[in-house]
Design an enzyme around this catalytic site. Structure first.
Site: not given
Length: 466
Positions: A149-150, A173-174, A226-227, A248-249, A369
């Protein structure tokens, strides 16, 4: 007054469902709009549509694809004001940040079209001269994208740019926190002439429903932003068939400020990046290691720079409470608040830009994080191994080094284990590969290296002499 429903896009059609999700404006806490809560039927429809869309799109020529993709980018630009306004409402971003977010979508579309034309398909050596060997690259297949979402539109661009240029199809899927502007951009793809089924966009807040996307044998690739915890769940769910991954985490980016650095310049650049997007950036400086000889100077310069920071809200109150908890924990363990440290009173999920000093690596704020507007500053001495301190994390996404000594900067860039290391200035651009090492993921976004992940690498050998 009822709020507007933004339907999903599946096979070129608007699709709703029995349940809906409220999308909250984080600047006010009020409901901004509604999106469908996808059910299993919608998931299965999207898989079938993407499979058909791939067959259609992959059979077009690169020239045909280029014409449609560039028309799509132009159409997005024509609607930019409306889309950016919606993006501001659903994210709370300042306008310049939202315009950058939107701009990266169209930049990616145009970049990957050009990059596809620069791909090489080399002829390989044959020691006996009997064969012609060459490499052939072809579209990989259906790609499922699970996005954060960022930076909603930047994230969409990172995925549909290489998808469209390569000839693949996708199901995006946003995040259910910020799906509205993303859906609006998907609607325009159909208007631009992208065939039905090539871009499908579904909305859901339930992992058990979208898990069916991952478990299906239709997708050839699963990609995610995401995470790390979320990435592990996605990859685990996907291992029902052999798939490619590009994820990309999480990040825990170190900054190393050497005693010979331009301290004020370093502080300004670190603060500017740290508080961009309210600290909700995967490559945000998370642990700032400053040599003791310039520590106080750096802290003072960072505080002065932070006084001029203007930030939007955090994405939710839950996220804000988590970050405030990290600050409280650090203070309890002996850290000192230089500035900020509190929630901003009133509507929305705002928080003060916060700087902590006297932090050590054992504090939770150092090894977790943060993903919020908190800059921990850690003192190191000549007795410390600053590279070992920087590498003391499970993550390896980004790192920053400040020094006027070329050899020292190059050595740090070589030895720090991160997917990108920036010396003396943070820098990111679409032509540069972006991705992590260690638990920060696999694969790349941006650059030719991302595009190559959406293409097969096939070796062809043709007998030319018996």
């Amino acid at each position: 007054m009822s709020k507007k429903m933004y339907p999903m896009l599946i096979n070129g059609k608007f699709v709703e469902s029995k349940k809906s999700i409220d999308v909250i404006n984080p600047s006010t806490g009020n409901v901004l709009g509604l999106v469908p809560e996808a059910d299993n039927d919608a998931v299965q429809q999207s898989l079938k549509a993407a499979e058909q869309g791939f067959k259609a799109w992959s059979s077009t020529t690169p020239a045909e694809r280029k014409k449609i993709i560039l028309r799509y980018a132009d159409l997005l630009d024509e609607n930019s004001e409306r889309i950016v306004d919606l993006l501001i409402e659903e994210t709370g971003k300042p306008r310049d940040n939202a315009e950058y977010d939107f701009g990266m979508l169209t930049t990616c579309l145009r970049f990957f079209v050009e990059e596809f034309e620069r791909l090489d398909q080399p002829v390989l050596h044959d020691p006996d001269g009997r064969f012609l060997h060459y490499i052939q690259r072809q579209p990989l297949g259906v790609a499922v994208g699970m996005l954060a979402w960022n930076f909603p539109l930047l994230n969409v661009g990172y995925k549909i740019g290489p998808v469209l240029a390569s000839g693949c199809s996708t199901i995006i899927k946003p995040s259910h926190y910020t799906p509205l502007a993303s859906l609006e951009t998907a609607y325009l793809a159909k208007e631009a002439g992208v065939p039905d089924g090539v871009i499908n966009m579904i909305t859901s807040s339930e992992h058990d429903v979208t898990k069916a996307l991952l478990q299906s044998d239709v997708p050839s690739m699963v990609t995610m932003i995401g995470s790390t915890r979320g990435g592990l769940e996605v990859m685990n769910s996907s291992c029902t068939s052999v798939k490619h991954f590009s994820v990309e985490l999480g990040g825990n980016a170190p900054v190393v400020v050497y005693p010979d650095a331009d301290v004020c310049d370093a502080a300004n650049k670190v603060v500017d990046l740290k508080f961009a997007n309210c600290g909700q950036v995967c490559v945000s400086p998370n642990r700032c290691f400053v040599h003791e000889s310039v520590y106080d100077e750096f802290v003072a310069a960072a505080k002065a720079r932070a006084a001029d920071v203007q930030m939007g809200p955090m994405i939710s109150d839950k996220a804000r409470q988590y970050v405030l908890g990290l600050v409280e924990s650090a203070v309890a363990d002996g850290s000192e608040i230089v500035c900020g440290g509190k929630a901003v009173e009133g509507a929305g999920y705002f928080m003060e830009p916060t700087i902590l000093k006297d932090v050590d690596a054992r504090m939770k704020v150092s090894y977790e994080e943060i993903f919020g507007p908190v800059l921990p500053i850690i003192k190191y001495t000549d007795a410390d191994d600053e590279i070992a301190l920087a590498n003391d994390t499970q993550y390896g996404l980004a790192a920053y080094v400040f020094t006027t000594n070329l050899a020292k900067g190059l050595r740090a860039a070589r030895d720090i284990k991160a997917g990108s290391v920036c010396v003396n200035e943070p820098h990111y651009s679409v032509q540069l590969p972006h991705g992590g090492l260690k638990q920060s993921g696999v694969g790349k976004d941006c650059s030719r290296y991302s595009l190559q992940e959406y293409l097969t690498l096939k070796r062809v050998s043709v007998l030319i002499e018996n």
